[in-house]
Scaffold this motif. Structure first.
Motif, short mmCIF file in Angstrom:
data_model
loop_
_atom_site.label_atom_id
_atom_site.label_comp_id
_atom_site.label_asym_id
_atom_site.label_seq_id
_atom_site.Cartn_x
_atom_site.Cartn_y
_atom_site.Cartn_z
N ASP A 133 9.03 8.74 -14.51
CA ASP A 133 8.13 8.99 -13.53
C ASP A 133 6.83 10.04 -13.75
OD1 ASP A 133 9.49 11.42 -13.94
OD2 ASP A 133 9.96 11.89 -12.23
N MET A 134 6.75 9.89 -14.96
CA MET A 134 5.34 11.19 -15.31
C MET A 134 4.56 10.64 -16.28
SD MET A 134 5.76 15.07 -16.12
CE MET A 134 7.18 15.39 -15.05
N THR A 135 3.31 10.41 -16.25
CA THR A 135 2.37 10.24 -17.21
C THR A 135 1.41 11.39 -17.16
OG1 THR A 135 2.39 7.64 -16.66
CG2 THR A 135 0.48 8.38 -17.67
N LEU A 136 1.18 11.80 -18.63
CA LEU A 136 0.21 13.09 -18.78
C LEU A 136 -0.67 12.87 -19.57
CD1 LEU A 136 3.21 15.73 -19.22
CD2 LEU A 136 1.85 15.08 -17.20
N PRO A 137 -1.86 13.73 -19.32
CA PRO A 137 -2.99 13.18 -20.33
C PRO A 137 -2.79 14.15 -21.62
CG PRO A 137 -3.63 14.74 -18.54
CD PRO A 137 -2.28 14.42 -18.28
N LEU A 138 -2.30 13.75 -22.52
CA LEU A 138 -1.94 14.48 -23.87
C LEU A 138 -2.86 14.35 -24.96
CD1 LEU A 138 1.96 13.93 -24.56
CD2 LEU A 138 0.91 15.60 -23.18
N PHE A 139 -3.32 15.12 -25.74
CA PHE A 139 -4.50 15.16 -26.73
C PHE A 139 -4.12 15.06 -28.20
CE2 PHE A 139 -6.45 16.30 -22.74
CZ PHE A 139 -7.65 15.89 -22.86
N HIS A 140 -4.83 14.37 -28.87
CA HIS A 140 -4.72 14.20 -30.41
C HIS A 140 -6.08 14.55 -31.01
CE1 HIS A 140 -6.20 10.30 -30.86
NE2 HIS A 140 -5.68 9.97 -29.69
N ALA A 141 -5.78 14.84 -32.31
CA ALA A 141 -7.12 14.92 -33.15
C ALA A 141 -8.05 13.84 -33.17
CB ALA A 141 -6.78 15.27 -34.34
N ALA A 142 -9.36 13.95 -32.91
CA ALA A 142 -10.13 12.79 -33.20
C ALA A 142 -10.24 12.32 -34.52
CB ALA A 142 -11.44 13.26 -32.36
N ASP A 143 -10.28 13.37 -35.60
CA ASP A 143 -10.54 13.19 -37.00
C ASP A 143 -8.92 12.42 -37.29
OD1 ASP A 143 -10.62 12.99 -39.40
OD2 ASP A 143 -11.46 15.05 -39.69
N PRO A 144 -8.81 11.20 -37.62
CA PRO A 144 -7.40 10.85 -38.06
C PRO A 144 -7.04 11.47 -39.25
CG PRO A 144 -9.06 9.04 -38.24
CD PRO A 144 -9.92 10.06 -37.63
N SER A 145 -7.76 12.16 -40.14
CA SER A 145 -7.30 12.74 -41.27
C SER A 145 -6.36 13.90 -41.17
CB SER A 145 -8.60 12.94 -42.25
OG SER A 145 -9.31 14.30 -41.68
N THR A 146 -6.72 14.56 -39.72
CA THR A 146 -5.71 15.85 -39.45
C THR A 146 -4.51 15.23 -38.93
OG1 THR A 146 -7.08 15.92 -37.60
CG2 THR A 146 -7.84 17.21 -39.27
N THR A 147 -4.38 14.08 -38.58
CA THR A 147 -3.33 13.71 -37.88
C THR A 147 -2.02 13.61 -38.70
OG1 THR A 147 -4.79 12.66 -36.11
CG2 THR A 147 -2.40 11.81 -36.06
N GLU A 148 -0.92 13.79 -38.43
CA GLU A 148 0.19 13.52 -38.92
C GLU A 148 0.76 12.19 -39.17
OE1 GLU A 148 3.49 17.00 -38.86
OE2 GLU A 148 2.68 16.64 -36.97
N LYS A 149 1.28 11.93 -40.41
CA LYS A 149 1.77 10.53 -40.40
C LYS A 149 3.21 10.44 -39.69
CE LYS A 149 -1.61 8.85 -42.92
NZ LYS A 149 -2.17 9.98 -42.43
N PRO A 150 3.54 9.51 -39.13
CA PRO A 150 4.76 9.49 -38.00
C PRO A 150 5.86 9.37 -39.03
CG PRO A 150 3.44 7.63 -37.38
CD PRO A 150 2.70 8.29 -38.29
#
Ligand code: ZN
Length: 330
Positions: free
Chosen positions: A313-330
């Motif tokens: 029942d809940m959609t939220l505006p979460l954020f992630h880094a725009a630069d993919p190199s700082t994003t963790e691999k899942p």
């Protein structure tokens, strides 16, 4: 938990109503320092409160006495940091009714409304105290979080002459905490604890509906054009009640952040990075940063929104880094 019927419970607690409990005395008189601390924390720059010259030229208040913002009303006769009421305060228990409901199995509590009326401004040197009365207990109601009773408390805020300067009606919902959280019966989510959905009312229903429709909507004043967030009924720049919305692109930068490590309270994942994001459109929003290690989060980093259905029942505006190199691999 006792098996008393709702009628039995009401018969038991109704005699505890309408008992005026107090006084709750202030520790200190109204002071300029506390007014300054409040205004500084709240970002309230109204010159009436602390600017003596402004007050002399533009108001009927005394020039040499700071004026307290009305919203500070509850603060003056509040308990200290150790939970002690001011000297001479009552030791009577205002919350007998809440305790009684707790004993009947209604242990959950949620504040649901807070209506305030201001009768006059307090000035430096005034001295406050307050009284409290439980003025209403509803019949047993069934709501999305469980069955319970709405309990309304009247708080009367008085000055040194025992004259009322403000009052508040505070309503709590005292409810039976369901044994199993909603959704627990579904095999895919055994015992999952859901986020509590914020109240959706007239003032912010558009925001939540927008998220369900896949849009982050920002309010825009129809008169002066200022954008504002979080949603509120009135424009703080021109006091207009007319507004519409624009759709945010969901791009921005991290203004500041904090990372929660402990205690790990469900349903959140830990470490839990909470960010304040300055959106390109010019407003600031509080959210959660996903997919970045805490050590890689930097003030000023570019982020992009990802509308995320965190639960059914809940959609939220979460954020992630725009630069993919700082994003963790899942
Ligand atoms: Zn405006």
């Amino acid at each position: 938990m006792s098996d008393s019927s709702a009628a039995d419970i009401l018969n038991k607690i109704k005699p505890l109503m309408h008992k005026r409990v107090g006084p709750y005395n202030s520790w200190n008189p109204v002071s300029r320092t506390q007014i300054w601390q409040w205004c500084s924390a709240m970002g309230d720059h109204n010159p009436l409160y602390l600017d003596d010259q402004y007050r002399a030229e533009h108001s009927e208040f005394a020039a040499d006495k700071a004026v307290a913002p009305p919203a500070m009303m509850q603060m003056w006769s509040m308990r200290d940091v150790n939970g002690h009421d001011g000297p001479g305060s009552t030791t009577d228990n205002l919350f007998e009714i809440l305790d009684a409901l707790e004993q009947e199995g209604y242990a959950g509590i949620m504040a649901v409304s807070y209506d305030q009326t201001f009768h006059r401004y307090l000035e430096e040197g005034d001295r406050a105290h307050h009284y409290s009365t439980i003025i209403n207990v509803s019949d047993l109601k069934t709501t999305g979080i469980g069955k319970g009773f709405f309990v309304t408390q009247l708080a009367e805020f008085m000055d040194q002459n025992d004259e009322l300067f403000a009052e508040a009606r505070i309503t709590y919902f005292k409810y039976q905490v369901p044994k199993k959280p909603a959704g627990a019966s579904k095999p895919s989510a055994p015992g999952k604890i859901n986020r509590i959905h914020p109240v959706e009312n007239h003032d912010h229903a558009h925001f939540w509906q927008g998220l369900r429709d896949g849009k982050l909507l920002i309010q825009k004043c129809d008169d002066c054009g200022e954008l504002r967030h979080p949603p509120q009924p009135m424009c703080e720049h021109c006091q207009s009640l007319r507004w519409s919305t624009i759709e945010s692109k969901g791009k921005g930068t991290v203004y500041t952040y904090t990372v929660m490590h402990y205690p790990e309270i469900p349903p959140f994942d830990y470490p839990n990075a909470i960010v304040l994001v300055d959106l390109e459109e010019g407003v600031r929003i509080v959210s959660q940063l996903i997919g970045t290690k805490p050590d890689d989060i930097k003030v000023g980093m570019s982020v992009e929104m990802k509308l995320t259905e965190v639960q059914e029942d809940m959609t939220l505006p979460l954020f992630h880094a725009a630069d993919p190199s700082t994003t963790e691999k899942p």
